[in-house]
Design a protein around this motif. Structure first.
Motif, mmCIF file in Angstrom:
data_model
loop_
_atom_site.group_PDB
_atom_site.id
_atom_site.type_symbol
_atom_site.label_atom_id
_atom_site.label_comp_id
_atom_site.label_asym_id
_atom_site.label_seq_id
_atom_site.Cartn_x
_atom_site.Cartn_y
_atom_site.Cartn_z
ATOM 1 N N ALA A 1 0.838 -1.207 0.000
ATOM 2 C CA ALA A 1 0.000 0.000 0.000
ATOM 3 C C ALA A 1 0.872 1.255 0.000
ATOM 4 N N PHE A 2 1.952 1.220 0.775
ATOM 5 C CA PHE A 2 2.868 2.349 0.821
ATOM 6 C C PHE A 2 3.491 2.604 -0.553
ATOM 7 N N CYS A 3 3.903 1.549 -1.206
ATOM 8 C CA CYS A 3 4.502 1.689 -2.540
ATOM 9 C C CYS A 3 3.490 2.211 -3.544
ATOM 10 N N GLU A 4 2.242 1.779 -3.445
ATOM 11 C CA GLU A 4 1.181 2.279 -4.326
ATOM 12 C C GLU A 4 0.971 3.780 -4.119
ATOM 13 N N ALA A 5 1.061 4.224 -2.865
ATOM 14 C CA ALA A 5 0.863 5.644 -2.565
ATOM 15 C C ALA A 5 2.065 6.487 -2.982
ATOM 16 N N ASN A 6 3.185 5.857 -3.224
ATOM 17 C CA ASN A 6 4.411 6.575 -3.593
ATOM 18 C C ASN A 6 4.976 6.007 -4.889
ATOM 19 N N LYS A 7 4.138 5.957 -5.915
ATOM 20 C CA LYS A 7 4.510 5.330 -7.189
ATOM 21 C C LYS A 7 5.643 6.030 -7.927
ATOM 22 N N LYS A 8 5.947 7.255 -7.536
ATOM 23 C CA LYS A 8 7.011 7.944 -8.265
ATOM 24 C C LYS A 8 8.383 7.359 -7.948
ATOM 25 N N TYR A 9 8.451 6.497 -6.919
ATOM 26 C CA TYR A 9 9.703 5.827 -6.573
ATOM 27 C C TYR A 9 9.617 4.348 -6.938
ATOM 28 N N ARG A 10 10.745 3.765 -7.308
ATOM 29 C CA ARG A 10 10.792 2.330 -7.573
ATOM 30 C C ARG A 10 10.823 1.586 -6.237
ATOM 31 N N VAL A 11 10.251 0.388 -6.220
ATOM 32 C CA VAL A 11 10.211 -0.426 -5.002
ATOM 33 C C VAL A 11 11.625 -0.687 -4.499
ATOM 34 N N GLN A 12 12.553 -0.984 -5.398
ATOM 35 C CA GLN A 12 13.936 -1.267 -4.986
ATOM 36 C C GLN A 12 14.561 -0.056 -4.285
ATOM 37 N N ASP A 13 14.183 1.164 -4.710
ATOM 38 C CA ASP A 13 14.718 2.359 -4.060
ATOM 39 C C ASP A 13 14.103 2.559 -2.673
ATOM 40 N N ILE A 14 12.821 2.271 -2.552
ATOM 41 C CA ILE A 14 12.165 2.402 -1.238
ATOM 42 C C ILE A 14 12.753 1.399 -0.261
ATOM 43 N N VAL A 15 12.908 0.147 -0.699
ATOM 44 C CA VAL A 15 13.483 -0.887 0.175
ATOM 45 C C VAL A 15 14.919 -0.516 0.542
ATOM 46 N N SER A 16 15.703 -0.108 -0.433
ATOM 47 C CA SER A 16 17.104 0.269 -0.171
ATOM 48 C C SER A 16 17.176 1.417 0.825
ATOM 49 N N GLN A 17 16.322 2.432 0.646
ATOM 50 C CA GLN A 17 16.329 3.577 1.562
ATOM 51 C C GLN A 17 15.905 3.160 2.958
ATOM 52 N N ALA A 18 14.880 2.292 3.052
ATOM 53 C CA ALA A 18 14.404 1.834 4.362
ATOM 54 C C ALA A 18 15.510 1.070 5.092
ATOM 55 N N LEU A 19 16.183 0.181 4.377
ATOM 56 C CA LEU A 19 17.273 -0.571 5.002
ATOM 57 C C LEU A 19 18.415 0.358 5.411
ATOM 58 N N LYS A 20 18.764 1.298 4.542
ATOM 59 C CA LYS A 20 19.852 2.238 4.845
ATOM 60 C C LYS A 20 19.507 3.081 6.074
ATOM 61 N N ASP A 21 18.272 3.607 6.121
ATOM 62 C CA ASP A 21 17.856 4.418 7.275
ATOM 63 C C ASP A 21 17.882 3.599 8.562
ATOM 64 N N PHE A 22 17.434 2.348 8.478
ATOM 65 C CA PHE A 22 17.445 1.468 9.652
ATOM 66 C C PHE A 22 18.868 1.261 10.142
ATOM 67 N N MET A 23 19.780 0.968 9.207
ATOM 68 C CA MET A 23 21.176 0.732 9.591
ATOM 69 C C MET A 23 21.822 2.001 10.148
ATOM 70 N N ASP A 24 21.536 3.154 9.551
ATOM 71 C CA ASP A 24 22.092 4.409 10.047
ATOM 72 C C ASP A 24 21.614 4.691 11.459
ATOM 73 N N LYS A 25 20.369 4.366 11.719
ATOM 74 C CA LYS A 25 19.778 4.650 13.027
ATOM 75 C C LYS A 25 20.318 3.717 14.113
ATOM 76 N N TYR A 26 20.500 2.440 13.800
ATOM 77 C CA TYR A 26 20.844 1.456 14.829
ATOM 78 C C TYR A 26 22.273 0.918 14.733
ATOM 79 N N ASN A 27 23.064 1.378 13.835
ATOM 80 C CA ASN A 27 24.433 0.892 13.671
ATOM 81 C C ASN A 27 25.394 1.808 14.414
ATOM 82 N N ASN A 28 25.515 1.618 15.707
ATOM 83 C CA ASN A 28 26.405 2.480 16.520
ATOM 84 C C ASN A 28 27.628 1.718 16.898
#
Length: 183
Positions: A156-183
């Motif tokens: 549903a999130f990807c449908e609401a944000n169709k201007k981005y590719r799914v691979q970019d959304i997943v990559s960004q989500a993983l990157k943000d998660f790692m940046d937040k918790y990788n201390n």
């Protein structure tokens, strides 16, 4: 009157001509047919110049401009535009009552909207909140198991944000998660 003559009249005279025909008992449809112009053309042209068809009066009247005061939720009326071309008006008091009720309803609507914003979920992300990096490099395919409810929300999130590719959304989500918790 033919279309060419009508189109070359100043807008006030066009409105005056139509209103006079309506006051004589002609219908708007018949008047437009006689001129050779569409009702939609008349409506759009007159609306661009601040006039709308008043169904109750069967005339084109000036739209009373409602102006919101800066820094206020109050609305005022600019009475200078309260003129009907080809007819009389005396509905200022009714309009003032309508504006008073509008101000009251506007206040209540703002309260409801504020409540809604505080209660709404974060499922819909505004374009200004979603920042996707410009990822470069090779793309690899991986398979991860996720819970069904999370997958449905992600789709549903990807449908609401169709201007981005799914691979970019997943990559960004993983990157943000790692940046937040990788201390």
């Amino acid at each position: 009157m033919d279309r060419y003559t009508f189109d070359n009249l100043p807008i006030k005279e066009q409105i005056q001509y139509i209103n006079n025909k309506l006051l004589e008992g002609d219908t708007l449809t018949n008047t437009c047919k006689d001129i050779g112009i569409g009702r939609t053309t008349i409506r759009n042209r007159f609306k661009q110049h601040g006039y709308e068809f008043n169904q109750a009066k069967k005339l084109y009247i000036s739209i009373v401009e409602v102006v919101e005061l800066e820094g206020s939720s109050k609305v005022v009326m600019q009475e200078s535009s309260n003129k009907v071309v080809g007819a009389d008006t005396n509905n200022i008091n009714n309009l003032k009552d309508i504006l008073y009720n509008f101000n009251e309803m506007n206040t209540k609507l703002n309260e409801v909207y504020s409540w809604y914003e505080s209660q709404s979920s974060n499922k819909v992300v505004g374009a200004d909140k979603l920042n996707i990096d410009d990822f470069k490099g090779n793309i690899v395919t991986r398979s991860y198991k996720v819970y069904e409810n999370v997958q449905k929300e992600f789709v549903a999130f990807c449908e609401a944000n169709k201007k981005y590719r799914v691979q970019d959304i997943v990559s960004q989500a993983l990157k943000d998660f790692m940046d937040k918790y990788n201390n």
